[in-house]
Enzyme design. Structure first.
Site, PDB file in Angstrom:
ATOM      1  N   GLN A   1      -4.983  -0.459 -30.958  1.00  8.32           N
ATOM      2  CA  GLN A   1      -5.332   0.156 -32.226  1.00  8.32           C
ATOM      3  C   GLN A   1      -6.651   0.930 -32.194  1.00  8.32           C
ATOM      4  O   GLN A   1      -6.899   1.747 -33.058  1.00  8.32           O
ATOM      5  CB  GLN A   1      -5.377  -0.921 -33.319  1.00  8.32           C
ATOM      6  CG  GLN A   1      -3.998  -1.480 -33.619  1.00  8.32           C
ATOM      7  CD  GLN A   1      -4.054  -2.550 -34.695  1.00  8.32           C
ATOM      8  OE1 GLN A   1      -4.310  -3.714 -34.419  1.00  8.32           O
ATOM      9  NE2 GLN A   1      -3.835  -2.155 -35.938  1.00  8.32           N
TER      10      GLN A   1
ATOM     11  N   ARG B   1     -13.849 -10.597 -31.891  1.00  9.30           N
ATOM     12  CA  ARG B   1     -12.573 -10.868 -31.232  1.00  9.30           C
ATOM     13  C   ARG B   1     -11.909  -9.528 -30.917  1.00  9.30           C
ATOM     14  O   ARG B   1     -11.602  -8.755 -31.814  1.00  9.30           O
ATOM     15  CB  ARG B   1     -11.670 -11.699 -32.153  1.00  9.30           C
ATOM     16  CG  ARG B   1     -10.232 -11.836 -31.674  1.00  9.30           C
ATOM     17  CD  ARG B   1      -9.421 -12.701 -32.650  1.00  9.30           C
ATOM     18  NE  ARG B   1      -8.000 -12.658 -32.384  1.00  9.30           N
ATOM     19  CZ  ARG B   1      -7.114 -11.996 -33.128  1.00  9.30           C
ATOM     20  NH1 ARG B   1      -7.494 -11.315 -34.185  1.00  9.30           N
ATOM     21  NH2 ARG B   1      -5.840 -12.023 -32.818  1.00  9.30           N
TER      22      ARG B   1
ATOM     23  N   HIS C   1      -2.094  -8.683 -27.808  1.00 16.77           N
ATOM     24  CA  HIS C   1      -1.946  -8.144 -29.159  1.00 16.77           C
ATOM     25  C   HIS C   1      -0.885  -7.042 -29.100  1.00 16.77           C
ATOM     26  O   HIS C   1      -1.140  -5.881 -29.376  1.00 16.77           O
ATOM     27  CB  HIS C   1      -3.300  -7.638 -29.687  1.00 16.77           C
ATOM     28  CG  HIS C   1      -3.390  -7.629 -31.188  1.00 16.77           C
ATOM     29  ND1 HIS C   1      -4.360  -8.308 -31.901  1.00 16.77           N
ATOM     30  CD2 HIS C   1      -2.625  -7.029 -32.125  1.00 16.77           C
ATOM     31  CE1 HIS C   1      -4.189  -8.111 -33.197  1.00 16.77           C
ATOM     32  NE2 HIS C   1      -3.140  -7.330 -33.362  1.00 16.77           N
TER      33      HIS C   1
ATOM     34  N   ASN D   1      -1.373 -13.118 -30.124  1.00 18.89           N
ATOM     35  CA  ASN D   1      -1.650 -12.843 -31.522  1.00 18.89           C
ATOM     36  C   ASN D   1      -0.341 -12.691 -32.283  1.00 18.89           C
ATOM     37  O   ASN D   1       0.508 -11.879 -31.917  1.00 18.89           O
ATOM     38  CB  ASN D   1      -2.437 -11.532 -31.636  1.00 18.89           C
ATOM     39  CG  ASN D   1      -2.659 -11.136 -33.093  1.00 18.89           C
ATOM     40  OD1 ASN D   1      -3.443 -11.746 -33.792  1.00 18.89           O
ATOM     41  ND2 ASN D   1      -1.946 -10.108 -33.556  1.00 18.89           N
ATOM     42  N   GLU D   2      -0.175 -13.476 -33.336  1.00 19.42           N
ATOM     43  CA  GLU D   2       0.969 -13.354 -34.241  1.00 19.42           C
ATOM     44  C   GLU D   2       2.312 -13.234 -33.514  1.00 19.42           C
ATOM     45  O   GLU D   2       2.978 -12.202 -33.574  1.00 19.42           O
ATOM     46  CB  GLU D   2       0.780 -12.157 -35.183  1.00 19.42           C
ATOM     47  CG  GLU D   2      -0.485 -12.258 -36.019  1.00 19.42           C
ATOM     48  CD  GLU D   2      -0.531 -11.243 -37.173  1.00 19.42           C
ATOM     49  OE1 GLU D   2       0.405 -10.424 -37.292  1.00 19.42           O
ATOM     50  OE2 GLU D   2      -1.487 -11.298 -37.962  1.00 19.42           O
TER      51      GLU D   2
ATOM     52  N   ASN E   1      -4.301 -15.882 -39.095  1.00  9.93           N
ATOM     53  CA  ASN E   1      -4.405 -14.592 -39.773  1.00  9.93           C
ATOM     54  C   ASN E   1      -3.715 -14.722 -41.121  1.00  9.93           C
ATOM     55  O   ASN E   1      -2.546 -15.102 -41.184  1.00  9.93           O
ATOM     56  CB  ASN E   1      -3.703 -13.499 -38.967  1.00  9.93           C
ATOM     57  CG  ASN E   1      -4.363 -13.256 -37.623  1.00  9.93           C
ATOM     58  OD1 ASN E   1      -5.420 -13.815 -37.327  1.00  9.93           O
ATOM     59  ND2 ASN E   1      -3.744 -12.424 -36.804  1.00  9.93           N
TER      60      ASN E   1
ATOM     61  N   TYR F   1      -2.886 -12.657 -44.773  1.00 10.29           N
ATOM     62  CA  TYR F   1      -2.949 -11.437 -45.596  1.00 10.29           C
ATOM     63  C   TYR F   1      -2.333 -11.633 -46.984  1.00 10.29           C
ATOM     64  O   TYR F   1      -2.934 -11.285 -47.984  1.00 10.29           O
ATOM     65  CB  TYR F   1      -2.244 -10.270 -44.878  1.00 10.29           C
ATOM     66  CG  TYR F   1      -3.041  -9.784 -43.683  1.00 10.29           C
ATOM     67  CD1 TYR F   1      -4.064  -8.871 -43.833  1.00 10.29           C
ATOM     68  CD2 TYR F   1      -2.785 -10.272 -42.407  1.00 10.29           C
ATOM     69  CE1 TYR F   1      -4.822  -8.436 -42.752  1.00 10.29           C
ATOM     70  CE2 TYR F   1      -3.538  -9.851 -41.315  1.00 10.29           C
ATOM     71  CZ  TYR F   1      -4.557  -8.939 -41.502  1.00 10.29           C
ATOM     72  OH  TYR F   1      -5.307  -8.530 -40.439  1.00 10.29           O
TER      73      TYR F   1
ATOM     74  N   GLU G   1      -8.107 -13.252 -38.767  1.00  9.81           N
ATOM     75  CA  GLU G   1      -7.912 -11.966 -39.435  1.00  9.81           C
ATOM     76  C   GLU G   1      -7.723 -12.181 -40.923  1.00  9.81           C
ATOM     77  O   GLU G   1      -6.992 -13.090 -41.330  1.00  9.81           O
ATOM     78  CB  GLU G   1      -6.660 -11.228 -38.912  1.00  9.81           C
ATOM     79  CG  GLU G   1      -6.797 -10.652 -37.542  1.00  9.81           C
ATOM     80  CD  GLU G   1      -5.534  -9.891 -37.096  1.00  9.81           C
ATOM     81  OE1 GLU G   1      -4.803  -9.355 -37.972  1.00  9.81           O
ATOM     82  OE2 GLU G   1      -5.294  -9.849 -35.885  1.00  9.81           O
TER      83      GLU G   1
ATOM     84  N   TRP H   1     -10.528  -8.506 -40.593  1.00  5.36           N
ATOM     85  CA  TRP H   1      -9.744  -7.426 -40.026  1.00  5.36           C
ATOM     86  C   TRP H   1     -10.048  -6.214 -40.867  1.00  5.36           C
ATOM     87  O   TRP H   1      -9.637  -6.189 -42.001  1.00  5.36           O
ATOM     88  CB  TRP H   1      -8.235  -7.718 -40.047  1.00  5.36           C
ATOM     89  CG  TRP H   1      -7.510  -6.576 -39.389  1.00  5.36           C
ATOM     90  CD1 TRP H   1      -6.989  -5.461 -39.982  1.00  5.36           C
ATOM     91  CD2 TRP H   1      -7.287  -6.426 -37.979  1.00  5.36           C
ATOM     92  NE1 TRP H   1      -6.471  -4.626 -39.048  1.00  5.36           N
ATOM     93  CE2 TRP H   1      -6.636  -5.186 -37.803  1.00  5.36           C
ATOM     94  CE3 TRP H   1      -7.603  -7.190 -36.864  1.00  5.36           C
ATOM     95  CZ2 TRP H   1      -6.283  -4.708 -36.539  1.00  5.36           C
ATOM     96  CZ3 TRP H   1      -7.236  -6.708 -35.618  1.00  5.36           C
ATOM     97  CH2 TRP H   1      -6.577  -5.475 -35.469  1.00  5.36           C
TER      98      TRP H   1
ATOM     99  N   GLU I   1      -2.813   1.910 -37.256  1.00  2.44           N
ATOM    100  CA  GLU I   1      -2.122   0.732 -37.770  1.00  2.44           C
ATOM    101  C   GLU I   1      -0.640   0.772 -37.377  1.00  2.44           C
ATOM    102  O   GLU I   1       0.230   1.035 -38.188  1.00  2.44           O
ATOM    103  CB  GLU I   1      -2.348   0.628 -39.282  1.00  2.44           C
ATOM    104  CG  GLU I   1      -1.582  -0.480 -40.020  1.00  2.44           C
ATOM    105  CD  GLU I   1      -1.857  -1.893 -39.524  1.00  2.44           C
ATOM    106  OE1 GLU I   1      -2.964  -2.165 -39.033  1.00  2.44           O
ATOM    107  OE2 GLU I   1      -0.943  -2.727 -39.621  1.00  2.44           O
ATOM    108  N   TRP I   2      -0.377   0.531 -36.126  1.00  2.00           N
ATOM    109  CA  TRP I   2       0.982   0.376 -35.611  1.00  2.00           C
ATOM    110  C   TRP I   2       1.942   1.439 -36.148  1.00  2.00           C
ATOM    111  O   TRP I   2       1.597   2.607 -36.114  1.00  2.00           O
ATOM    112  CB  TRP I   2       1.477  -1.064 -35.905  1.00  2.00           C
ATOM    113  CG  TRP I   2       0.485  -2.092 -35.425  1.00  2.00           C
ATOM    114  CD1 TRP I   2      -0.268  -2.938 -36.206  1.00  2.00           C
ATOM    115  CD2 TRP I   2       0.093  -2.372 -34.067  1.00  2.00           C
ATOM    116  NE1 TRP I   2      -1.084  -3.722 -35.412  1.00  2.00           N
ATOM    117  CE2 TRP I   2      -0.886  -3.395 -34.091  1.00  2.00           C
ATOM    118  CE3 TRP I   2       0.482  -1.875 -32.817  1.00  2.00           C
ATOM    119  CZ2 TRP I   2      -1.468  -3.913 -32.940  1.00  2.00           C
ATOM    120  CZ3 TRP I   2      -0.104  -2.393 -31.676  1.00  2.00           C
ATOM    121  CH2 TRP I   2      -1.059  -3.390 -31.744  1.00  2.00           C
TER     122      TRP I   2
END
Ligand code: FCB
Length: 782
Positions: free
Chosen positions: A20, A68, A111, A155-156, A291, A293, A357, A403, A410-411
Site C-alpha cells: 500500500q 508496524r 499483508h 494480517n487478517e 484490527n 473497523y 489497526e 491505521w 487502498e487495495w
C-alpha cells in the site's frame, strides 16, 4: 489513572503495509506479487521505498513509540524461492532508521502480497504455500531478528482467504468457497509454522493479527443487550463463527468451532486439516493483534442466498443500518471495540492484546491553512474512549496502532480512500500533516485523551475569522445579493481557511440550494400508524445527518394541497418526500410537475412515474399463507382492513395468489377500521360463517390481536384449534399470549432507501422505485 489516561508504558503508534505504500515495484530485484497482477492502479503508491527516511522522521516528530510495517515477500524472495539480498537490505535500512529515531519496529510478514510465482503454483489453497511462508519467515527472522522487537506473522487471514479466494474482490480474485476455506486453514498453518521458525531463530515476541467484527442485528447496534429471536440468534452465531471464531478458536484454543466444522465440510471437506495442524497453529503466542473497523450487521432472511465472502451464509441478510458511517460506508460503532475486547478477555485464555489497526476513511478537504479532519479525530477519539473503558474492565491491551500513517493505495479501492494521519499528494509525493496527526501526537504526549474535544468550525468561528456578524456570514452562505463583494470575499476566504466546506450551510454556498426537504404527510391515518411514524422519524434523522433541514407539512385538505404545491413551486425546498394518500389523488403528480425531485413513501393508489419505496406486502402475505398451508391449515380466513388502503389491497393479492397456487378458496372479512375492535368483529364474522375455520391471516397485527380476543371469547384455542397470523411485527406482536406469528417489515431499511433515493434524485441521478423484502417471523400463534 484518570478516566482519560492510559496505563503507563501503553504503546502508541501506526500500522502500514508494504504494497500500500512502498511503490518501487521493480526496484532492486523485487518480483511480482498477486497484487501487482490484480490491481489496476498505478503502483507507485507513496514511494515509501525511497522516501522512508522522511516517513520515519514524520513518525518521530509525531512522537510515536512503535511502527508496524509489513515486509514484502517478493522483495525478499522474488519468485518465492531464491533470496534477493537487495530486498532484505531495504528492511535493514528501515529498521535501523526506526531504531535511530527511537521507534520500536514491529515487523508483519504477510499483508496479502503473495508472490505471483507461488499463486501460480497453487496459492493459499495449496498446503505447500504455508511451508514456503515458514521458509520466508526464517530468512527475514535471521536478517532482522537482532533488532526487531515484535513479529506478526499474517494480517487478517479472513480477508486474504475469503475476499481473495471466496468473493474474489481481492487478489488473486478467485471465487471458490472450497478454496476460501482451505486458504484460511493454510494461512493459520502458515502462522504456526512461521512462528516456529522465528522462535527457532531466537525471536522474542510473536503474534498473529486478526480482524474481529462483533456480529449483531440492526436493533442491537444501538442496544447490544437486545434479546434475539431464535432465527436471528442462529444467524448471528453462524456469521460470528465464519468471521471471528474460525480464527480465534484455532489460534487460542487449538480447535475449530464445533458449529463451523459442518459448514467447512460441506464446502471443502475436511481432508486439508491434517492431524497435528491445530497443535502447530495454537502454540503459545506472545501477543494477539486485533484490527477493528466496524461490526457486521445481519438478520435471518429465509430466501437470502449465501454471500460469497461468507460461504454457508444462506438465509442471512447483511443489513445496512441507520448509523453514522465513514466514507467507506462502514458504520461507526466505537463501543463495539469494548464489546469485542471484553469478549476476548472473557472467552479466551489470557493473552496480551494489541489494537494493530483502527482508523477511518473520510473525505478530506485541503484548505489554505491545513486539513481539518475533525471526523477522523472524533472517530479515533471515540474508539480510544471505548478502548480505555475495556482496559478499565480488565482487557489486557498493551498498545494501539492507528491505521494508518499515510493516505495510500487502498487495495481494490485504489487511491480514493483516505485513511492517513498524513495527507499525500500523489502528483508530487508531498506529505502534509492533517489535524488528526497533531491531535494524535498530543494524545501520545499526555498518554491519554484531553477533557475537551476539538470542535467543528461553526458559523461563529467563520464570523470571527472574517470579522463580520453571523447574519452576514449567513447572508453570504445563502447567496443573498445584499452583501458587498469585499465582504463576500472575506467570508468565503474564512470559510475556505477553516475548512467549513463539508457542513450544511457551506454546501448550500456552492449549490445555491435551500438544503431543505419537505416531508409531506398526506393523511393522518397513515401518519398516525406507529411503523410509518418510525420510518418518518428515521428518515428525518438521516437527512438531518446529511445536512438537510426538514419541513413537515400536512396535506389533509384541498387548501393545504394548494399551499404545498405553491411552496414547492417557489423553490423553497430542494426536494419532497410524500406519503401518498390512500385514495386516488393528484398531489404526487402536481408536485412532480414542479420539477423538484420527489419520492414517495409507499406505493401510490394511482400508478405514477414518481419513484417510491415500499415493502413487499404481497410477498409477505403469500409467505404467511404458505406457512399456514404447510402447517396443514386448509380453511384460512383473511381479515382485510379498509379496502381503499393500497397496502391492504397488496396483502390480499398476495394471500389470494398463494391460495390459488394451493387450490384453496379465499374466505374474507373486511374490517371497517385498522384497530383491535374492528379485528375482533371481523374474526367473529369469519368464525360464525365458517365453523371449520382453522386459521386467520390478518392484514395487520392490530387486527390480529383483535382476532386473538375473538377466538378466546369463542372458546377456540390458539393455535390448537385456530392459527392466527398478523402483519407488521409491531412491538406488541411478541407480547401477546400466545406470541403472534407475523410478517416483519423492514422499518430502518425503508428509511435508508428513502433517504438514498431522495439524495440520488437531488444529485440528478436516474432512480427507480425500491421494494424491500418482508420476512415471516414464526411464533407460537401458528
Ligand atoms: C484492513 C487492512 C488494511 C486496510 C484497512 C482499511 O482490513 O488490513 O490494509 O486496507 O483495512
Amino acid at each position: 489513572m484518570s478516566t482519560a489516561s492510559f496505563p503507563q508504558g501503553f504503546v502508541w503508534g501506526v500500522s502500514t503495509s508494504a504494497f500500500q505504500i512502498e511503490g518501487a515495484t521493480s526496484a532492486d530485484g523485487r518480483g511480482p506479487s498477486i497484487w501487482d497482477t490484480f490491481s489496476s492502479d498505478r503502483a507507485e503508491a507513496c514511494d515509501h521505498y525511497h522516501r522512508y527516511p522522511e516517513d520515519v522522521r514524520l513518525m518521530k516528530d509525531l512522537e510515536m513509540a512503535a511502527y508496524r510495517f509489513s515486509v514484502s515477500w517478493t522483495r525478499v524472495l522474488p519468485d518465492g524461492g531464491k533470496v534477493n539480498p537487495a530486498g532484505l537490505d531495504f528492511y535493514d535500512r528501515l529498521v535501523d532508521e526506526l531504531l535511530a529515531a527511537g521507534i520500536t519496529p514491529y515487523a508483519n510478514l504477510y499483508h496479502w502480497d503473495l508472490p505471483q510465482a507461488l499463486e501460480d503454483a497453487g496459492g493459499w489453497p495449496s498446503r505447500e504455500t504455508a511451508h514456503r511462508f515458514a521458509d520466508y519467515a526464517a530468512v527475514v527472522g535471521e536478517r532482522l531478528g537482532d533488532r526487531v522487537d515484535t513479529w506478526f506473522t499474517v494480517n487478517e487471514p479472513w480477508v486474504a482467504a475469503f475476499l481473495g479466494y471466496g468473493s474474489g474482490i481481492h487478489a488473486p480474485g478467485r471465487k471458490s468457497a472450497a478454496d476460501a476455506f482451505t486458504s484460511a486453514h493454510h494461512l493459520l498453518l502458515a502462522h504456526g509454522l512461521a512462528a516456529e521458525a522465528l522462535r527457532a531463530g531466537g525471536a522474542a515476541k510473536i503474534g498473529a493479527v486478526v480482524n474481529i467484527s462483533p456480529v449483531m442485528t440492526p436493533a442491537q447496534v444501538s442496544d447490544f443487550d437486545r434479546p434475539l429471536s431464535e432465527e436471528d440468534a442462529e444467524a448471528v452465531a453462524r456469521i460470528d463463527a465464519l468471521a471471528n471464531r474460525q480464527f480465534l478458536d484455532p489460534l487460542l484454543r487449538g480447535e475449530y468451532p464445533a458449529d463451523l466444522l459442518p459448514v467447512i465440510e460441506r464446502a471443502a471437506g475436511l481432508d486439508h486439516i491434517h492431524d497435528g495442524d491445530l497443535a502447530v497453529i495454537a502454540r503459545p503466542m506472545d501477543v494477539l493483534g486485533i484490527n477493528y473497523y466496524a461490526p457486521l450487521v445481519v438478520q435471518a432472511q429465509p430466501s437470502e442466498p449465501a454471500d460469497p465472502a461468507f460461504p454457508g451464509s444462506e438465509g442471512i441478510l447483511f443489513c445496512t443500518v441507520p448509523t453514522a458511517v465513514t466514507a467507506m460506508g462502514w458504520p461507526i460503532v466505537p463501543n463495539c471495540l469494548s464489546l469485542l475486547l471484553g469478549r476476548i478477555s472473557r472467552e479466551y485464555p489470557a493473552i496480551d492484546l494489541m489494537i494493530t489497526e483502527n482508523g477511518a476513511d473520510f473525505v478530506d478537504v485541503v484548505t489554505g491553512d491545513g486539513i481539518h479532519d475533525v471526523d477522523r479525530i472524533n472517530f479515533i477519539e471515540e474508539h480510544l474512549r471505548a478502548l480505555r473503558a475495556a482496559i478499565a474492565d480488565g482487557a489486557r491491551v498493551r498498545g494501539y496502532l492507528v491505521w494508518t500513517l499515510l493516505d495510500n493505495l487502498e487495495w481494490s479501492d485504489g487511491y480514493q480512500r483516505k485513511f492517513g494521519l498524513v495527507h499525500v499528494d500523489f502528483a508530487t509525493q508531498r506529505r502534509r500533516l492533517k489535524d488528526s496527526a497533531l491531535w494524535y501526537r498530543d494524545v501520545i504526549r499526555r498518554n491519554g485523551l484531553a477533557d475537551t474535544r476539538p470542535k467543528r468550525p461553526t458559523l461563529e468561528t467563520v464570523a470571527a475569522r472574517a470579522r463580520v456578524s453571523r447574519a452576514t456570514v449567513s447572508r453570504v452562505v445563502n447567496g443573498e445579493a445584499s452583501v458587498s463583494p469585499e465582504v463576500r470575499t472575506a467570508v468565503l476566504q474564512a470559510v475556505q481557511e477553516l475548512g467549513y466546506v463539508p457542513n450544511a450551510a457551506a454546501r448550500s454556498l456552492v449549490t445555491r440550494r435551500t438544503n431543505t426537504i419537505a416531508l409531506v404527510l398526506s393523511v393522518p391515518r397513515n401518519g398516525g400508524d406507529p411503523l410509518t411514524a418510525a420510518v418518518v422519524q428515521y428518515v428525518t434523522s438521516m437527512l438531518e445527518g446529511a445536512g438537510k433541514h426538514i419541513t413537515l407539512m400536512l396535506a389533509d385538505t384541498a387548501e393545504s394541497h394548494r399551499r404545498i404545491v405553491q411552496h414547492v413551486e417557489a423553490r423553497l425546498v430542494d426536494g419532497v418526500i410524500l406519503l401518498p394518500p390512500d385514495r386516488a389523488d393528484t398531489l404526487a403528480e402536481r408536485l412532480s410537475r414542479t420539477g423538484v425531485p420527489i419520492v414517495l413513501l409507499g406505493k401510490p393508489a394511482v400508478a405514477s412515474l414518481v419513484p417510491y419505496v415500499d415493502v413487499d406486502n404481497a410477498g409477505g402475505a403469500a409467505a404467511a399463507t404458505e406457512h399456514l398451508l404447510a402447517r396443514g391449515r386448509g380453511r384460512i380466513g383473511m381479515i382485510c382492513g379498509p379496502m381503499d388502503l393500497v397496502t391492504v389491497q397488496d396483502r390480499l393479492a398476495g394471500h389470494r395468489t398463494a391460495l390459488r397456487r394451493a387450490g384453496a378458496q379465499p374466505l374474507l372479512a373486511v374490517a371497517a377500521d385498522l384497530d383491535r375492535a374492528a379485528g375482533a368483529a371481523a374474526a367473529r364474522q369469519l368464525l360464525g360463517d365458517n365453523p371449520s375455520l382453522d386459521a386467520v391471516l390478518a392484514a395487520t397485527d392490530q387486527l390480529a390481536i383483535g382476532a386473538l380476543r375473538a377466538a378466546r371469547e369463542a372458546g377456540r384455542r390458539v393455535p390448537a384449534d385456530l392459527a392466527i397470523v398478523g402483519f407488521d411485527d409491531i412491538d406488541a406482536a411478541s407480547a401477546t399470549t400466545p406470541a403472534l406469528t407475523t410478517v416483519r417489515v423492514p422499518v430502518a431499511d425503508q428509511a435508508l432507501a428513502l433517504a438514498r433515493l431522495l439524495l440520488s434524485r437531488l444529485e440528478g441521478r436516474h432512480t427507480t422505485s425500491v421494494v424491500l423484502p418482508t420476512r415471516l417471523v414464526v411464533r407460537e400463534s401458528s
